[in-house]
Design a protein around this motif. Sequence first.
Motif, short mmCIF file in Angstrom:
data_model
loop_
_atom_site.label_atom_id
_atom_site.label_comp_id
_atom_site.label_asym_id
_atom_site.label_seq_id
_atom_site.Cartn_x
_atom_site.Cartn_y
_atom_site.Cartn_z
N VAL A 139 -2.30 6.66 4.76
CA VAL A 139 -2.71 7.84 5.53
C VAL A 139 -4.20 8.12 5.31
CG1 VAL A 139 -2.41 10.35 5.76
CG2 VAL A 139 -0.41 8.85 5.62
N HIS A 140 -4.64 8.03 4.07
CA HIS A 140 -6.05 8.27 3.75
C HIS A 140 -6.94 7.26 4.47
CE1 HIS A 140 -9.55 9.53 1.52
NE2 HIS A 140 -9.76 8.27 1.14
N ARG A 141 -6.58 5.99 4.42
CA ARG A 141 -7.37 4.94 5.07
C ARG A 141 -7.37 5.13 6.59
NH1 ARG A 141 -6.19 -0.60 2.84
NH2 ARG A 141 -7.62 0.19 1.27
N GLU A 142 -6.21 5.42 7.14
CA GLU A 142 -6.14 5.60 8.59
C GLU A 142 -6.98 6.80 9.04
OE1 GLU A 142 -2.93 5.14 12.01
OE2 GLU A 142 -2.32 6.63 10.51
N ILE A 177 -11.79 9.00 11.69
CA ILE A 177 -13.03 9.76 11.60
C ILE A 177 -14.21 8.89 12.02
CG2 ILE A 177 -14.66 10.84 9.98
CD1 ILE A 177 -12.12 11.80 8.41
N ALA A 178 -14.26 7.66 11.53
CA ALA A 178 -15.37 6.76 11.87
C ALA A 178 -15.40 6.48 13.38
CB ALA A 178 -15.25 5.46 11.09
N ALA A 179 -14.26 6.19 13.97
CA ALA A 179 -14.19 5.92 15.41
C ALA A 179 -14.60 7.16 16.20
CB ALA A 179 -12.79 5.47 15.81
N GLY A 224 -10.52 10.97 19.52
CA GLY A 224 -9.91 11.87 18.54
C GLY A 224 -8.51 12.32 18.87
N LEU A 225 -7.87 11.64 19.81
CA LEU A 225 -6.55 12.05 20.27
C LEU A 225 -5.40 11.33 19.58
CD1 LEU A 225 -7.38 12.21 24.08
CD2 LEU A 225 -7.37 14.09 22.41
N HIS A 226 -5.69 10.17 18.97
CA HIS A 226 -4.66 9.37 18.33
C HIS A 226 -5.19 8.69 17.08
CE1 HIS A 226 -1.55 9.67 21.40
NE2 HIS A 226 -2.51 9.55 22.30
N TYR A 227 -4.27 8.40 16.19
CA TYR A 227 -4.55 7.56 15.03
C TYR A 227 -4.36 6.10 15.45
CZ TYR A 227 -4.01 11.78 12.22
OH TYR A 227 -4.15 13.03 11.69
N PRO A 228 -4.97 5.16 14.73
CA PRO A 228 -4.74 3.75 15.05
C PRO A 228 -3.25 3.36 15.04
CG PRO A 228 -6.62 3.94 13.60
CD PRO A 228 -6.00 5.33 13.70
N SER A 229 -2.47 3.93 14.14
CA SER A 229 -1.04 3.59 14.09
C SER A 229 -0.30 4.06 15.35
CB SER A 229 -0.38 4.14 12.83
OG SER A 229 -0.46 5.54 12.79
N MET A 277 0.84 -1.17 0.00
CA MET A 277 0.00 0.00 0.00
C MET A 277 0.89 1.24 0.00
SD MET A 277 -2.87 1.20 2.83
CE MET A 277 -3.64 -0.38 2.83
N ARG A 278 0.57 2.19 -0.84
CA ARG A 278 1.32 3.44 -0.91
C ARG A 278 1.13 4.24 0.38
NH1 ARG A 278 -1.91 4.04 -5.42
NH2 ARG A 278 -2.62 5.97 -4.49
N PRO A 279 2.13 5.01 0.79
CA PRO A 279 2.01 5.79 2.03
C PRO A 279 0.78 6.70 2.02
CG PRO A 279 4.28 5.80 1.30
CD PRO A 279 3.48 5.12 0.22
N HIS A 280 0.50 7.34 0.88
CA HIS A 280 -0.65 8.24 0.82
C HIS A 280 -1.95 7.46 1.03
CE1 HIS A 280 -3.19 11.59 -0.27
NE2 HIS A 280 -3.80 10.81 -1.16
N ALA A 281 -2.04 6.28 0.45
CA ALA A 281 -3.24 5.45 0.61
C ALA A 281 -3.41 5.02 2.06
CB ALA A 281 -3.18 4.24 -0.31
#
Length: 175
Positions: free
Chosen positions: A7-10, A15-17, A147-152, A1-5
């Motif tokens: 970041v977009h997915r994450e 947003i959903a969470a 909303g404080l962290h990304y899954p990664s 997966m490309r880095p941009h893809a």
Amino acid sequence: MRPHAFVHRETRWTIAANRWGHRALVRRCFAAVSRLGDGLFWYALMGAIVLADGYAGLVASTHMAATGLAALTLYKLLKRWTKRPRPFASDRRIRALVPPLDEFSFPSGHTLHAVAFTGVALAYYPALAWLLLPFTVSVGVSRVVLGLHYPSDVLAATGVGLVLAMLSLSIAGAA
């Protein structure tokens, strides 16, 4: 997966969470879990272990505290080095549902500490898994929902916390 893809997915997952957290009951539940993960739960656990198991509990609690100090040092270094903005600071669609403790997102300190504390505590008291494992998972999830962290941020902190717990146990000869 490309880095941009990635970041977009994450960002979409975050947003959903975070939208899920806009429900009052969900927000209150995860805010409480997150607040307990600030340290209150872990300090109470260390005290309870000492009260319940005397000197052996003191040894385990001291080991947890020392691991926590190492986790704090590592967490602060990683935050200063990466300086990743928090999700709510990077995307207007994400709201911080509780105030952040600091400016940066990577790694999740709450998750790193929860995983490290849980790893050490379970080495001494495996019977506590029923309590510690769900709580630790809830802490990690709470950070994304709020909303404080990304899954990664949470996944990386989980890995760092596991390694830190294993190193700590290895050094102490408790593993």
